[in-house]
Design an enzyme around this catalytic site. Structure first.
Site, mmCIF file in Angstrom:
data_model
loop_
_atom_site.group_PDB
_atom_site.id
_atom_site.type_symbol
_atom_site.label_atom_id
_atom_site.label_comp_id
_atom_site.label_asym_id
_atom_site.label_seq_id
_atom_site.Cartn_x
_atom_site.Cartn_y
_atom_site.Cartn_z
ATOM 1 N N LYS A 63 -2.388 3.181 3.445
ATOM 2 C CA LYS A 63 -3.128 3.717 2.297
ATOM 3 C C LYS A 63 -2.911 5.229 2.187
ATOM 4 O O LYS A 63 -2.799 5.773 1.075
ATOM 5 C CB LYS A 63 -4.618 3.398 2.418
ATOM 6 C CG LYS A 63 -4.967 1.926 2.242
ATOM 7 C CD LYS A 63 -4.626 1.411 0.847
ATOM 8 C CE LYS A 63 -5.539 1.971 -0.226
ATOM 9 N NZ LYS A 63 -5.275 1.386 -1.564
ATOM 10 N N TYR A 119 -3.613 -0.309 8.233
ATOM 11 C CA TYR A 119 -4.141 -0.292 6.876
ATOM 12 C C TYR A 119 -4.390 1.146 6.418
ATOM 13 O O TYR A 119 -3.937 1.574 5.354
ATOM 14 C CB TYR A 119 -5.439 -1.089 6.807
ATOM 15 C CG TYR A 119 -6.205 -0.884 5.514
ATOM 16 C CD1 TYR A 119 -5.723 -1.395 4.310
ATOM 17 C CD2 TYR A 119 -7.388 -0.144 5.503
ATOM 18 C CE1 TYR A 119 -6.413 -1.170 3.120
ATOM 19 C CE2 TYR A 119 -8.088 0.071 4.324
ATOM 20 C CZ TYR A 119 -7.596 -0.441 3.134
ATOM 21 O OH TYR A 119 -8.272 -0.219 1.960
ATOM 22 N N ASN A 122 0.793 -1.231 0.000
ATOM 23 C CA ASN A 122 0.000 0.000 0.000
ATOM 24 C C ASN A 122 0.827 1.283 0.000
ATOM 25 O O ASN A 122 0.354 2.329 -0.450
ATOM 26 C CB ASN A 122 -0.932 0.027 1.208
ATOM 27 C CG ASN A 122 -1.943 -1.098 1.183
ATOM 28 O OD1 ASN A 122 -2.230 -1.665 0.144
ATOM 29 N ND2 ASN A 122 -2.477 -1.432 2.347
#
Length: 303
Positions: A135, A131, A81
């Protein structure tokens, strides 16, 4: 027009590929690690030089990056990511500097929202999960790349093929296991959080608009359903569609993210103004498509 879709076999990538493939005058190239890929790409491991060679050979007019990891250890999340978009931007700048880049970000980048307040693109990003943080790192890289690029910050996608790693897909899988008998029990954590769900087909439509829209585009555009949905309501609506006759029990706390992010809903007015895009599918239609198609167990990372 040649469009390279990275992560073309994943949940979002498959829908995006299908949508782009029907556009007139478009040839879609699949990029990923599968044997079916037109261009073998692994953003977690490819060097800038090697990826630049692949991009020069494929000669895309636009690149859509749907590749991403939604779960796993922090190293994997960072490799896919955060590092992935950085390598992609550097390679594009070297090999195809005029190609448009459409990168799929996540509403998880925003972090906790304020009750009843719709979050615009100008809001501060304060992710509370690894996460979301990885991102966000990818979004910052793409936005600062100097390329003809836009990040679509996607809400909680729902629809056919939703992976069991996300709430709608997981609930669908549990409903299939529970059956439809009156004694069936669906046990979940606390369902009192509010989320912005968007049909995966609407996400694909937004990508198609972003690829073909005249530029330049804003660096970030929210792509969501534009409505804060009580997660409990989503579960019961999906249970009704499934013909579930048992009971739903909420036991203990929900996920760590639900505890920290009680309310989240994106302001999607900028996408409407810039792309002429609005959601076309209701949540009930999205859930019906999810149930009818079954549950896809893989994540979004290209395989």
């Amino acid at each position: 027009m040649r469009i390279l879709v990275l992560g073309h076999t994943g949940y979002l990538g498959a829908h995006v590929t299908g949508r782009l493939a029907v556009l007139p005058g478009v040839r879609v190239l699949g990029g990923g690690r599968s044997a079916a890929a037109d261009v073998f790409v692994d953003l977690a491991f490819d060097s800038v030089g090697r990826l630049a060679e692949k991009l020069a050979s494929a000669a895309p007019d636009a690149v859509v990056n749907c590749a991403g990891a939604t779960g796993g250890d922090p190293v994997t999340l960072a490799e896919v990511n955060a590092r992935g978009p950085a390598v992609l931007c550097a390679a594009l700048a070297r090999a195809r500097p005029t190609a448009r880049l459409v990168h799929l970000g996540s509403a998880a980048e925003y972090g906790p929202g304020t009750d009843r307040v719709f979050v615009p693109e100008s809001a501060a990003a304060c992710p509370v999960t690894v996460y979301g943080a990885t991102k966000l790192a990818g979004t910052v890289t793409v936005s600062a790349s100097g390329l003809d690029a836009v990040v679509l910050r996607v809400g909680n996608p729902v629809g056919a093929g939703a992976p069991a790693s996300g709430l709608p897909g997981r609930v669908a899988a549990l409903l299939r296991e529970a059956g439809t008998g009156p004694d069936a029990v669906l046990r979940l954590g606390d369902l009192s959080a509010y989320r912005d769900f968007v049909d995966v087909r609407d996400v694909a439509r937004a990508v198609a608009r972003a690829v073909t829209a005249p530029g330049p585009l804003p660096p970030v555009l929210n792509v969501g359903g534009g409505e804060a949905v009580l997660v409990r309501d989503l579960v019961h609506r999906l249970a009704d569609i499934a013909g579930f006759r048992g009971r739903v029990e909420e036991q203990g706390a929900g996920s760590a993210r639900s505890e920290q992010v009680f309310w989240q809903c994106s302001d999607i007015s900028a996408a409407a103004e810039v792309l002429g895009w609005r959601p076309a599918y209701s949540l009930d239609r999205s859930l019906a498509a999810l149930w009818s198609a079954g549950v896809h167990q893989e994540g979004d990372r290209p395989s």
